[in-house]
Design a protein around this motif. Structure first.
Motif, PDB file in Angstrom:
ATOM      1  N   HIS A   1       0.844  -1.192   0.000  1.00 22.04           N
ATOM      2  CA  HIS A   1       0.000   0.000   0.000  1.00 22.04           C
ATOM      3  C   HIS A   1       0.881   1.244   0.000  1.00 22.04           C
ATOM      4  O   HIS A   1       1.837   1.344   0.770  1.00 22.04           O
ATOM      5  CB  HIS A   1      -0.898   0.011   1.247  1.00 22.04           C
ATOM      6  CG  HIS A   1      -1.975   1.051   1.195  1.00 22.04           C
ATOM      7  ND1 HIS A   1      -3.184   0.830   0.581  1.00 22.04           N
ATOM      8  CD2 HIS A   1      -2.021   2.320   1.676  1.00 22.04           C
ATOM      9  CE1 HIS A   1      -3.942   1.909   0.686  1.00 22.04           C
ATOM     10  NE2 HIS A   1      -3.256   2.828   1.346  1.00 22.04           N
ATOM     11  N   VAL A   2       0.553   2.191  -0.888  1.00 23.99           N
ATOM     12  CA  VAL A   2       1.275   3.462  -0.925  1.00 23.99           C
ATOM     13  C   VAL A   2       0.312   4.597  -0.610  1.00 23.99           C
ATOM     14  O   VAL A   2      -0.908   4.464  -0.782  1.00 23.99           O
ATOM     15  CB  VAL A   2       1.942   3.707  -2.296  1.00 23.99           C
ATOM     16  CG1 VAL A   2       2.957   2.615  -2.596  1.00 23.99           C
ATOM     17  CG2 VAL A   2       0.918   3.819  -3.417  1.00 23.99           C
TER      18      VAL A   2
ATOM     19  N   ASP B   1      -0.472  -0.075 -11.535  1.00 19.68           N
ATOM     20  CA  ASP B   1       0.968   0.077 -11.734  1.00 19.68           C
ATOM     21  C   ASP B   1       1.722  -0.939 -10.883  1.00 19.68           C
ATOM     22  O   ASP B   1       1.227  -1.416  -9.853  1.00 19.68           O
ATOM     23  CB  ASP B   1       1.455   1.500 -11.430  1.00 19.68           C
ATOM     24  CG  ASP B   1       0.970   2.037 -10.084  1.00 19.68           C
ATOM     25  OD1 ASP B   1       0.015   1.470  -9.516  1.00 19.68           O
ATOM     26  OD2 ASP B   1       1.538   3.043  -9.598  1.00 19.68           O
ATOM     27  N   CYS B   2       2.934  -1.282 -11.330  1.00 19.64           N
ATOM     28  CA  CYS B   2       3.751  -2.229 -10.586  1.00 19.64           C
ATOM     29  C   CYS B   2       5.218  -1.820 -10.673  1.00 19.64           C
ATOM     30  O   CYS B   2       5.625  -1.101 -11.594  1.00 19.64           O
ATOM     31  CB  CYS B   2       3.546  -3.663 -11.076  1.00 19.64           C
ATOM     32  SG  CYS B   2       3.910  -3.908 -12.814  1.00 19.64           S
TER      33      CYS B   2
ATOM     34  N   THR C   1      -2.758   6.799  -3.861  1.00 20.18           N
ATOM     35  CA  THR C   1      -3.184   6.016  -2.701  1.00 20.18           C
ATOM     36  C   THR C   1      -3.776   4.680  -3.150  1.00 20.18           C
ATOM     37  O   THR C   1      -4.615   4.643  -4.051  1.00 20.18           O
ATOM     38  CB  THR C   1      -4.251   6.775  -1.878  1.00 20.18           C
ATOM     39  OG1 THR C   1      -3.693   8.014  -1.422  1.00 20.18           O
ATOM     40  CG2 THR C   1      -4.698   5.963  -0.671  1.00 20.18           C
ATOM     41  N   GLY C   2      -3.321   3.611  -2.516  1.00 14.93           N
ATOM     42  CA  GLY C   2      -3.849   2.283  -2.811  1.00 14.93           C
ATOM     43  C   GLY C   2      -2.741   1.263  -2.950  1.00 14.93           C
ATOM     44  O   GLY C   2      -1.571   1.548  -2.678  1.00 14.93           O
ATOM     45  N   ASP C   3      -3.095   0.070  -3.378  1.00 16.59           N
ATOM     46  CA  ASP C   3      -2.136  -1.026  -3.513  1.00 16.59           C
ATOM     47  C   ASP C   3      -1.491  -1.024  -4.895  1.00 16.59           C
ATOM     48  O   ASP C   3      -2.183  -0.881  -5.910  1.00 16.59           O
ATOM     49  CB  ASP C   3      -2.824  -2.370  -3.279  1.00 16.59           C
ATOM     50  CG  ASP C   3      -3.250  -2.555  -1.834  1.00 16.59           C
ATOM     51  OD1 ASP C   3      -2.730  -1.827  -0.968  1.00 16.59           O
ATOM     52  OD2 ASP C   3      -4.102  -3.422  -1.576  1.00 16.59           O
TER      53      ASP C   3
ATOM     54  N   GLN D   1      -3.246   9.108 -13.359  1.00  9.94           N
ATOM     55  CA  GLN D   1      -4.520   9.680 -13.793  1.00  9.94           C
ATOM     56  C   GLN D   1      -5.685   9.191 -12.934  1.00  9.94           C
ATOM     57  O   GLN D   1      -6.603   9.953 -12.643  1.00  9.94           O
ATOM     58  CB  GLN D   1      -4.752   9.347 -15.267  1.00  9.94           C
ATOM     59  CG  GLN D   1      -3.786  10.067 -16.204  1.00  9.94           C
ATOM     60  CD  GLN D   1      -3.673   9.416 -17.565  1.00  9.94           C
ATOM     61  OE1 GLN D   1      -4.450   8.507 -17.902  1.00  9.94           O
ATOM     62  NE2 GLN D   1      -2.703   9.849 -18.361  1.00  9.94           N
ATOM     63  N   ARG D   2      -5.632   7.932 -12.519  1.00 10.96           N
ATOM     64  CA  ARG D   2      -6.695   7.398 -11.661  1.00 10.96           C
ATOM     65  C   ARG D   2      -6.556   7.884 -10.228  1.00 10.96           C
ATOM     66  O   ARG D   2      -7.550   7.955  -9.486  1.00 10.96           O
ATOM     67  CB  ARG D   2      -6.661   5.871 -11.704  1.00 10.96           C
ATOM     68  CG  ARG D   2      -7.099   5.281 -13.037  1.00 10.96           C
ATOM     69  CD  ARG D   2      -8.595   5.421 -13.276  1.00 10.96           C
ATOM     70  NE  ARG D   2      -9.343   4.660 -12.301  1.00 10.96           N
ATOM     71  CZ  ARG D   2      -9.641   3.365 -12.431  1.00 10.96           C
ATOM     72  NH1 ARG D   2      -9.250   2.705 -13.521  1.00 10.96           N
ATOM     73  NH2 ARG D   2     -10.328   2.736 -11.506  1.00 10.96           N
ATOM     74  N   ASP D   3      -5.344   8.151  -9.782  1.00  9.10           N
ATOM     75  CA  ASP D   3      -5.041   8.715  -8.469  1.00  9.10           C
ATOM     76  C   ASP D   3      -5.183   7.709  -7.325  1.00  9.10           C
ATOM     77  O   ASP D   3      -4.263   7.520  -6.534  1.00  9.10           O
ATOM     78  CB  ASP D   3      -5.913   9.944  -8.172  1.00  9.10           C
ATOM     79  CG  ASP D   3      -5.526  10.622  -6.864  1.00  9.10           C
ATOM     80  OD1 ASP D   3      -4.472  11.289  -6.836  1.00  9.10           O
ATOM     81  OD2 ASP D   3      -6.261  10.454  -5.864  1.00  9.10           O
ATOM     82  N   THR D   4      -6.353   7.050  -7.227  1.00  7.63           N
ATOM     83  CA  THR D   4      -6.635   6.158  -6.104  1.00  7.63           C
ATOM     84  C   THR D   4      -7.159   4.816  -6.623  1.00  7.63           C
ATOM     85  O   THR D   4      -7.989   4.778  -7.527  1.00  7.63           O
ATOM     86  CB  THR D   4      -7.678   6.788  -5.159  1.00  7.63           C
ATOM     87  OG1 THR D   4      -7.167   8.023  -4.660  1.00  7.63           O
ATOM     88  CG2 THR D   4      -7.978   5.860  -3.984  1.00  7.63           C
ATOM     89  N   ARG D   5      -6.662   3.734  -6.040  1.00  3.89           N
ATOM     90  CA  ARG D   5      -7.158   2.405  -6.374  1.00  3.89           C
ATOM     91  C   ARG D   5      -7.926   1.843  -5.190  1.00  3.89           C
ATOM     92  O   ARG D   5      -7.377   1.727  -4.084  1.00  3.89           O
ATOM     93  CB  ARG D   5      -6.002   1.476  -6.745  1.00  3.89           C
ATOM     94  CG  ARG D   5      -6.459   0.047  -7.053  1.00  3.89           C
ATOM     95  CD  ARG D   5      -5.293  -0.911  -7.113  1.00  3.89           C
ATOM     96  NE  ARG D   5      -5.738  -2.293  -7.276  1.00  3.89           N
ATOM     97  CZ  ARG D   5      -4.968  -3.355  -7.085  1.00  3.89           C
ATOM     98  NH1 ARG D   5      -3.698  -3.198  -6.725  1.00  3.89           N
ATOM     99  NH2 ARG D   5      -5.463  -4.578  -7.235  1.00  3.89           N
ATOM    100  N   LEU D   6      -9.165   1.472  -5.402  1.00  2.32           N
ATOM    101  CA  LEU D   6      -9.976   0.861  -4.354  1.00  2.32           C
ATOM    102  C   LEU D   6      -9.733  -0.643  -4.314  1.00  2.32           C
ATOM    103  O   LEU D   6      -9.174  -1.224  -5.244  1.00  2.32           O
ATOM    104  CB  LEU D   6     -11.449   1.163  -4.595  1.00  2.32           C
ATOM    105  CG  LEU D   6     -11.821   2.650  -4.663  1.00  2.32           C
ATOM    106  CD1 LEU D   6     -13.314   2.815  -4.935  1.00  2.32           C
ATOM    107  CD2 LEU D   6     -11.406   3.389  -3.389  1.00  2.32           C
TER     108      LEU D   6
END
Length: 214
Positions: free
Chosen positions: A10-11, A138-139, A57-59, A126-131
């Motif tokens: 998580h970042v 991204d990896c 923000t997200g994994d 562009q998406r900013d946040t991953r739920l």
């Protein structure tokens, strides 16, 4: 080769770190990239790495590898930088923002070359946040191998967000020299000693009703 980290981490604020100095909370952004040509892996502060991600923000997918020698560079990676790094203690860890979690890397106290590879940074930015229920955007791959110190370098740049951070790094002034860093640490110690003495005298004045013992 071993992989102390593999999977998702998580970042937050588009950053994660490698820390090895038990007496430090890590560098700030400008310090981490001072004097560098690349803006994805900040190594200007001894014993620490600042790793930039596209996702805010997200994994993200994240793998750490430790090699005996330089591994081949896979063509699948879109953005790639290299820096030099030497741990400041026998305990090095990948650390989340604000120390919320960490993964021990078991690095020796020796000089390493570090390669930081990224894929999917623009889409993640562009998406900013991953739920939690959303697919990975991204990896990243962080590789270490023993090597003498040399300047940082940008091996591959594809994404717009990587170009932005490279430009940011190139605008930062060079880091302090070892002599300048030692002087800054000496002045900080003197300031701390003065503050401790002032607190001691203030306590004595309170303890003796405002009159110091003669």
């Amino acid at each position: 080769m071993r992989r102390p980290v593999e999977g998702e981490v998580h970042v937050h604020y588009g950053q994660i770190y490698v820390e090895s100095d038990p007496d430090s909370f890590g560098p700030d952004l400008a310090e981490a990239f001072a004097g560098q040509s690349g803006g994805l892996c900040g190594a200007a502060v001894p014993g620490a790495l600042w790793l930039t991600t596209g996702l805010h923000t997200g994994d993200v997918g994240f793998t750490v590898e430790v090699h005996d020698q330089a591994p081949p560079l896979d063509a699948a990676w879109e953005d790639v930088v290299e820096v030099s790094f030497r741990p400041r203690s026998g305990s090095s860890a990948l650390v989340r923002w604000a120390g919320e979690d960490s993964w021990e890397l078991d690095l020796e106290e020796t000089d390493y070359r570090v390669r930081y590879c990224a894929k999917g940074m623009d889409e993640a930015d562009q998406r900013d946040t991953r739920l939690d229920h959303e697919p990975q955007l991204d990896c990243y791959l962080l590789q270490f191998w023993p090597a003498p110190p040399e300047p940082d370098s940008v091996l591959r740049q594809t994404s717009a967000i990587a170009a932005y951070w490279h430009d940011y790094a190139r605008k930062q002034p060079p880091p302090p020299t070892p002599a300048e860093r030692a002087e800054a640490e000496r002045l900080a110690r003197l300031a701390q000693e003065q503050a401790d003495e002032e607190r001691r005298l203030a306590y004595e004045r309170w303890e003796w009703g405002g009159h110091l013992r003669k």
